[in-house]
Scaffold this active site. Structure first.
Site, PDB file in Angstrom:
ATOM      1  N   ASP A 130      25.936 -12.037  32.310  1.00  0.00           N
ATOM      2  CA  ASP A 130      24.669 -12.096  31.571  1.00  0.00           C
ATOM      3  C   ASP A 130      23.854 -10.882  32.021  1.00  0.00           C
ATOM      4  O   ASP A 130      23.362 -10.831  33.142  1.00  0.00           O
ATOM      5  CB  ASP A 130      23.952 -13.418  31.899  1.00  0.00           C
ATOM      6  CG  ASP A 130      22.607 -13.557  31.177  1.00  0.00           C
ATOM      7  OD1 ASP A 130      22.008 -12.513  30.835  1.00  0.00           O
ATOM      8  OD2 ASP A 130      22.161 -14.699  30.981  1.00  0.00           O
ATOM      9  N   ARG A 140      25.187 -17.759   7.374  1.00  0.00           N
ATOM     10  CA  ARG A 140      25.545 -18.312   8.692  1.00  0.00           C
ATOM     11  C   ARG A 140      26.750 -17.596   9.272  1.00  0.00           C
ATOM     12  O   ARG A 140      26.959 -17.532  10.471  1.00  0.00           O
ATOM     13  CB  ARG A 140      25.784 -19.835   8.611  1.00  0.00           C
ATOM     14  CG  ARG A 140      26.135 -20.439   9.966  1.00  0.00           C
ATOM     15  CD  ARG A 140      25.995 -21.956  10.064  1.00  0.00           C
ATOM     16  NE  ARG A 140      26.263 -22.649   8.836  1.00  0.00           N
ATOM     17  CZ  ARG A 140      27.469 -22.786   8.283  1.00  0.00           C
ATOM     18  NH1 ARG A 140      28.534 -22.275   8.876  1.00  0.00           N
ATOM     19  NH2 ARG A 140      27.601 -23.429   7.143  1.00  0.00           N
ATOM     20  N   LYS A 161      14.323 -10.654  25.315  1.00  0.00           N
ATOM     21  CA  LYS A 161      13.609 -10.075  26.451  1.00  0.00           C
ATOM     22  C   LYS A 161      13.447  -8.561  26.265  1.00  0.00           C
ATOM     23  O   LYS A 161      12.803  -8.130  25.321  1.00  0.00           O
ATOM     24  CB  LYS A 161      14.333 -10.443  27.744  1.00  0.00           C
ATOM     25  CG  LYS A 161      14.702 -11.917  27.841  1.00  0.00           C
ATOM     26  CD  LYS A 161      13.491 -12.819  28.058  1.00  0.00           C
ATOM     27  CE  LYS A 161      13.858 -14.293  27.966  1.00  0.00           C
ATOM     28  NZ  LYS A 161      14.952 -14.716  28.822  1.00  0.00           N
ATOM     29  N   TYR A 221      20.071 -18.278  35.148  1.00  0.00           N
ATOM     30  CA  TYR A 221      18.964 -18.684  34.280  1.00  0.00           C
ATOM     31  C   TYR A 221      18.954 -20.224  34.168  1.00  0.00           C
ATOM     32  O   TYR A 221      20.017 -20.847  34.038  1.00  0.00           O
ATOM     33  CB  TYR A 221      19.148 -18.033  32.907  1.00  0.00           C
ATOM     34  CG  TYR A 221      18.066 -18.368  31.923  1.00  0.00           C
ATOM     35  CD1 TYR A 221      16.785 -17.860  32.086  1.00  0.00           C
ATOM     36  CD2 TYR A 221      18.322 -19.190  30.839  1.00  0.00           C
ATOM     37  CE1 TYR A 221      15.781 -18.171  31.192  1.00  0.00           C
ATOM     38  CE2 TYR A 221      17.324 -19.497  29.931  1.00  0.00           C
ATOM     39  CZ  TYR A 221      16.059 -18.989  30.116  1.00  0.00           C
ATOM     40  OH  TYR A 221      15.063 -19.291  29.229  1.00  0.00           O
TER      41      TYR A 221
HETATM   42  C1  LIG Z   1      15.853 -15.766  28.760  1.00  0.00           C
HETATM   43  C2  LIG Z   1      17.212 -15.698  29.345  1.00  0.00           C
HETATM   44  C3  LIG Z   1      18.293 -16.360  28.733  1.00  0.00           C
HETATM   45  C4  LIG Z   1      18.112 -17.193  27.489  1.00  0.00           C
HETATM   46  O1  LIG Z   1      17.692 -16.431  26.417  1.00  0.00           O
HETATM   47  P1  LIG Z   1      16.865 -17.068  25.166  1.00  0.00           P
HETATM   48  O2  LIG Z   1      16.815 -15.926  24.229  1.00  0.00           O
HETATM   49  O3  LIG Z   1      15.541 -17.480  25.695  1.00  0.00           O
HETATM   50  O4  LIG Z   1      17.664 -18.214  24.684  1.00  0.00           O
HETATM   51  C5  LIG Z   1      19.543 -16.241  29.301  1.00  0.00           C
HETATM   52  N1  LIG Z   1      19.734 -15.521  30.432  1.00  0.00           N
HETATM   53  C6  LIG Z   1      18.729 -14.878  31.048  1.00  0.00           C
HETATM   54  C7  LIG Z   1      19.008 -14.102  32.280  1.00  0.00           C
HETATM   55  C8  LIG Z   1      17.432 -14.948  30.526  1.00  0.00           C
HETATM   56  O5  LIG Z   1      16.422 -14.327  31.161  1.00  0.00           O
END
Ligand SMILES: *Cc1c(COP(=O)(O)O)cnc(C)c1O
Length: 394
Positions: A179, A54, A204, A107
């Site tokens: 982000d 962890r 992604k 998001y």
């Molecule tokens: C998908 C996404 C997230 C969250 O990511 P997860 O891996 O699904 O928790 C955060 N910000 C953006 C812009 C995203 O497209």
């Protein structure tokens, strides 16, 4: 190689004078140390090593170093999801009484964290439109502790005025968190646009195969970096070794995939714009995008793999046409994700933005006929055919 006598203890790797060219997968939860002095040396940072998964494990470190290299930084960490990275930043850096400013089109789960969860902890949250630099800057006040923005918004692909935002955040002493999931380090590096903290949903484009859920976070300031790491470790926002191992493999082709997907996206945007069934196309690389000039200056020609479009009016209304398009596009997975090797189609009104009222959706440019395409790396002819067939059914 000497075999341990305890039959239930893990076996050491067989001796070899050769080295593997693939990364080893290490799922061990715990690591033995020689004695308590050796553990002291480990925990005080005098020697390198792992103790408990962890808190860290080799596959997370290997993946983090690769993403660090893309972002041009050192010391980022991998988390169990993109949202785990967002949560680690918020809970690691904020305390009761702080104020957070977020972009209006973040998001969905980031919005929810800010609207529902942070206020329960006495953290004030406000929102402003990051494409309107002066208005966003004006919303950064002396009490603003942290600012969260995405450079390109979902699903309308509007581009934030990053220079105005970074200047205002710096002047107010607020931590600027970017982000970078949609834009990726191929288009933008957090450090180049003044971010103090950069976040990725590795799930992604970086991992790219829809088979892992992971996140990444890096903070420029070492104290903030430690606070985020400690929070991620305490809250258990830790990634699995196998997911890190898979994501590392995905990341090896990220550059190639992004290039191909982006070329396909530009092609598809032009094709959709010329189709009579389409009322509007949004792609930052096109001259008719509302933020094209800003995108051109900010994204270095890397306009990304996301394309959004609206169908033209039909006699039987928006939802019926949207259903026909999706049913006719059976070769294009209708799925609420993005960044996969394959092209995926999403319908924000029934998925990511379903919690908003039609009026609220309308205010940010989403209707029943708005589709978001995450363009993949298929041969261009396949995509042209698949979309031509789908549009013909509308
Ligand atoms: C998908 C996404 C997230 C969250 O990511 P997860 O891996 O699904 O928790 C955060 N910000 C953006 C812009 C995203 O497209």
């Amino acid at each position: 190689m000497t075999l341990p006598r305890n039959p239930l203890r893990g076996q050491p790797w067989p001796d070899s004078t050769t080295a593997p060219i693939g990364t080893a997968l290490q799922p061990s939860v715990a690591y033995t140390a020689a004695d308590p002095d050796a553990l002291d040396a480990l925990y005080t940072g005098q020697v390198a090593g792992f103790s408990y998964a962890r808190e860290g494990h080799p596959n997370a470190t290997v993946l983090a170093r690769r993403i660090d290299a893309l972002e041009g930084v050192e010391g980022g960490i991998v988390t169990g999801s993109g949202m785990a990275a967002v949560a680690a930043v918020m809970f690691g850096l904020l305390k009761t009484g702080d104020r957070v400013l977020g972009g209006t089109q973040l998001y969905g789960r980031s919005l929810r964290l800010m609207r529902e969860d942070l206020p329960r902890m006495g953290i004030d949250t406000v929102f402003a439109d990051p494409t309107d630099g002066p208005a966003f800057a004006a919303a950064i006040t002396p009490g603003t502790r942290l600012v969260l923005v995405e450079v390109v918004s979902n699903p309308t692909l509007r581009v934030a005025d990053m220079s105005a935002i970074a200047r205002a955040a710096r002047a107010a002493g607020a931590v600027l968190v970017v982000d970078n999931t949609f834009t990726t380090p191929a288009a933008i590096r957090g450090i180049d646009i003044g971010a103090d903290v950069v976040i990725h949903s590795v799930t992604k484009l970086l991992a790219g195969h829809s088979d892992v859920t992971l996140g990444y976070v890096h903070a420029h300031d070492p104290a903030q970096r430690k606070a985020i790491y400690d929070t991620a470790t305490t809250l258990g926002l830790t990634p699995s070794p196998f997911d890190c191992w898979l994501a590392e493999r995905g990341l090896m082709t990220f550059g190639l995939r992004f290039e191909r997907a982006q070329a396909n996206a530009a092609m598809l945007a032009d094709m959709l714009a010329a189709a009579p069934q389409v009322a509007r196309v949004l792609y930052p690389g096109r001259a008719d995008h509302p933020d094209h000039a800003r995108a051109a200056a900010l994204l270095d020609g890397q306009f990304g793999n996301m394309v959004t479009f609206d169908l033209a009016d039909t006699a039987d209304g928006g939802r019926a046409a949207a259903n026909r398009l999706v049913r006719a596009a059976a070769d294009l997975p209708f799925a609420p994700t993005l960044g996969d090797v394959a092209t995926t189609l999403s319908h924000p009104a029934s998925s990511s933005h379903r919690a908003l009222s039609p009026t609220e959706r309308g205010a940010i440019g989403i209707s029943e006929t708005t589709f978001r395409v995450s363009v993949g790396i298929e041969p261009p002819e396949f995509l042209r055919d698949a979309f031509a067939r789908a549009l013909a059914a509308v």
